[in-house]
Design an enzyme around this catalytic site. Structure first.
Site, short mmCIF file in Angstrom:
data_model
loop_
_atom_site.label_atom_id
_atom_site.label_comp_id
_atom_site.label_asym_id
_atom_site.label_seq_id
_atom_site.Cartn_x
_atom_site.Cartn_y
_atom_site.Cartn_z
N ASP A 238 19.15 -27.55 12.26
CA ASP A 238 17.97 -26.98 12.92
C ASP A 238 16.69 -27.38 12.19
OD1 ASP A 238 16.87 -25.52 15.01
OD2 ASP A 238 17.05 -23.58 14.01
N ASP B 82 20.79 -29.72 19.46
CA ASP B 82 19.42 -30.04 19.01
C ASP B 82 19.32 -31.11 17.92
OD1 ASP B 82 18.67 -28.01 20.70
OD2 ASP B 82 17.93 -26.67 19.13
N ASP C 114 18.30 -15.66 20.32
CA ASP C 114 17.96 -17.00 19.84
C ASP C 114 17.38 -16.96 18.43
OD1 ASP C 114 18.55 -18.37 22.30
OD2 ASP C 114 16.72 -17.51 23.12
C1 BGC Z 1 23.01 -19.25 16.35
C2 BGC Z 1 24.50 -19.10 16.17
C3 BGC Z 1 25.10 -18.42 17.37
C4 BGC Z 1 24.70 -19.12 18.64
C5 BGC Z 1 25.22 -18.46 19.88
C6 BGC Z 1 22.71 -19.93 17.64
O1 BGC Z 1 21.33 -19.95 17.85
O2 BGC Z 1 22.46 -19.94 15.27
O3 BGC Z 1 24.76 -18.34 15.01
O4 BGC Z 1 26.49 -18.36 17.27
O5 BGC Z 1 23.30 -19.23 18.72
O6 BGC Z 1 24.61 -17.25 20.13
#
Ligand code: BGC
EC number: 3.2.1.-
Length: 581
Positions: free
Chosen positions: A249, A296, A520
């Site tokens: 990320d 991403d 998110d």
């Molecule tokens: C998070 C993960 C999560 C996924 C699904 C991502 O943005 O970083 O930890 O499992 O979303 O909700």
């Protein structure tokens, strides 16, 4: 993967029976039409086969035209048992009124020459008994020429033993003719919300978002637990998200991961290798294991690196050290070596990759990653757009070709010179670009439609006023975000299209990869041991950055950490669902 229609019903039956593993072929009806019946122009033969399990079934139907060429058809039949319901269909528009079912052709399969056939299908539910319909019509004319359909065996009959598909026998579209794994942990959270049971039986992605997730975190299932539960459900496919790259990320903070930018060796040996070893267990051989590869990551290396104004130091680092490209290549090679896995690479979304500067460059980089670390493009089954994003599937009231007083909508503030206005047009065009970049010509696209419904009271019901391109686009656009670059817990969003196999040629499925209801990112700093940071794009008071052209974030307040349950968002997603629930 687009070639979901099969050339012969026997191969279709073979594949369906083999993949279903535990269920097999339990009902068959074959109706022929004798020569010389009253409606000479329409003569047809319909084969109806099912795989069933307690409460659910998949029906595969092959329509063969034995009469004059047909341009446009509607198949009709009546269920004998009032409990039988069509839930999700493919390759036709399905409607059910009472026990009467109609399936109307899609634009691409409406023409049937004499002797030609087409295959359609649906997932359904039943209780008590699940007999095959005894007669079928095409355009209101009976296909039932007097041949009695084969009487299905009673549902208590043990399913026939099926032979596992030969190694390497991947199907073209893993979503067709197969029921998706419903994650009981997500289902329980959805069911605990008022009205949540209306959507809780849908398949969602299982995110392997850290090494510990392989064995399970917070008392939840690990990888084996999910696979075993999928077998117990009689599921045909299961969807995992491979999401743990070093320096994860790189352009945001909300989903930073546990591995530092140089920890590629740990990614390989502690994350990908154990995942591949578990997926390789022969007991999972009949499950289609769908792996969504690293959300991403590669798009960030195109758009958020020097000399772009949106560059971040971490994305520059990950581009320079090659660990995203090599990590993705490694994941593709390892997971792609298994006979029953289907790798789909994350391809961002139209509000990111849809600009000319990003489009071709992304396809080129994806091809480079697909050939890194010993991988080849053959390890890539397809790509996914809009994962965890909110981009509308299809705009209704304008297209990229619309103009106002001679000015293109591309000049509006919202479109801002993008080439696409929605995910479906983007996904289909990007597919062609990917093939041109060296990917196989049968790659298929997925679109995450979990949260791009944009229904509710604010949904426009017609085009915007033609005063200028901005009034026209802003008044008519279904995507109600403040800015296309907004991505965190978007206010006003709704559940989108339910998971659907083969909704259009080139698109393998609409899927729910980001489980609706999971945040998110946190809207304020929350200490945690998951490596997650605080990204102000999740703070409703944040006035933005260059990546959203300095607009307000549009995020809901009081959000928990990414991946954690966000009840208020789930409620809003239900309220604003489109199609409505
Ligand atoms: C998070 C993960 C999560 C996924 C699904 C991502 O943005 O970083 O930890 O499992 O979303 O909700």
């Amino acid at each position: 993967m687009k070639l979901w229609s099969r050339s012969s019903s026997s191969s279709g039956r073979y594949k369906a029976a083999a993949i279903a593993g535990a269920s097999g072929l339990v009902a068959a009806g074959l109706i022929g039409l004798p020569a010389g019946m009253a409606h000479a122009a329409t003569q047809c033969d319909v084969a109806y086969t099912t795989n069933q399990w307690p409460g659910g079934f998949t029906a595969n139907i092959t329509i063969r035209n034995l009469g004059d060429p047909i341009n446009g058809w509607t198949l009709g039949f009546t269920f004998a048992n009032s409990s039988q319901r069509v839930q999700q269909g493919w390759s036709a528009t399905w409607t059910q009124t009472g026990s009467q079912v109609a399936a109307q052709n899609m634009s691409y399969n409406g023409s049937l020459a004499t002797g030609a056939s087409t295959s359609i299908g649906f997932n359904g539910e039943w209780s008590g008994s699940n007999p095959a319909p005894t007669s079928f019509t095409i355009n209101g004319v009976s296909c039932n020429g007097g041949t009695n359909p084969t009487t299905p065996p009673p549902t208590s009959t043990p399913p026939p033993t099926t032979t596992p598909p030969p190694v390497g026998d991947r199907v073209d579209n893993p979503y067709v003719g197969a029921r998706g794994y419903v994650n009981p942990e997500w289902k329980a959270k959805a069911d605990a919300e008022p009205g949540g049971s209306r959507i809780s039986n849908n398949p969602t992605g299982v995110w392997l978002d850290r090494i510990a997730a392989i064995n399970g975190v917070n008392g939840g299932r690990g990888l084996r637990g999910h696979l075993d539960t999928a077998l117990a459900q009689g599921a045909g496919y299961i969807q995992f998200v491979i999401y743990n790259l070093p320096g994860r990320d790189c352009a945001a903070l909300a989903s930073n991961g546990e591995l530092g930018p140089t920890e590629l060796p740990r990614y390989k040996t502690e994350y990908i290798d154990p995942i591949a070893a578990i997926m390789a267990d022969p007991k999972y051989r009949n499950l289609r294991i769908i792996n969504i590869i690293e959300i991403d990551s590669l798009p960030n290396l195109v758009t958020n690196v020097t000399p772009r104004p949106t560059a971040t130091p971490m994305c520059d680092t990950m581009k320079a050290n090659g660990n995203y490209v090599n990590g993705v290549g490694y994941a593709l090679a390892k997971l792609g070596a298994l006979p029953n896995t289907y790798n789909y690479i994350d391809a961002g979304h139209h509000g990111w990759i849809g600009w000319d500067d990003n489009f071709g460059a992304s396809a080129t980089l994806f091809a480079q990653a697909a050939r890194a670390s010993g991988s080849t493009v053959d390890n890539v089954h397809g790509f996914i757009a809009n994962t965890a994003n909110y981009g509308i599937l299809k705009e209704s009231y304008y297209t990229i070709d619309s103009t106002v007083n001679g000015t293109s909508v591309r000049q509006s503030k919202w479109v801002d010179w993008n080439r696409y206005v929605d995910e479906q047009s983007f996904a289909l065009a990007f597919r062609q670009q990917l093939i041109a970049a060296g990917f196989n010509s049968n790659v298929g696209m997925l679109i995450d439609t979990g949260r791009n419904g944009w229904g509710g009271a604010a949904r426009p019901t017609g085009p915007g006023p033609q005063t200028n391109v901005d009034t026209f686009v802003d008044g008519g656009r279904l995507d109600r975000r403040i800015h296309l670059g907004n991505w965190c817990n978007q206010s006003g969003a709704g559940i989108g299209e339910r998971p659907t196999a083969a909704p259009a040629p080139g698109i393998d499925a609409y899927v729910w990869i980001k489980p609706p209801g999971e945040s998110d990112g946190a809207s304020r700093e929350i200490p945690n041991d998951e490596g997650k940071g605080f990204d102000r794009m999740c703070d409703p008071t944040y006035p933005g950055n260059p990546r959203n052209n300095n607009n307000m974030s549009g995020a809901l307040g009081d959000a928990p950490l990414s991946g954690h349950w966000f009840s208020a968002q789930f409620q809003e997603l239900l309220r604003n669902a489109y199609p409505p629930l």
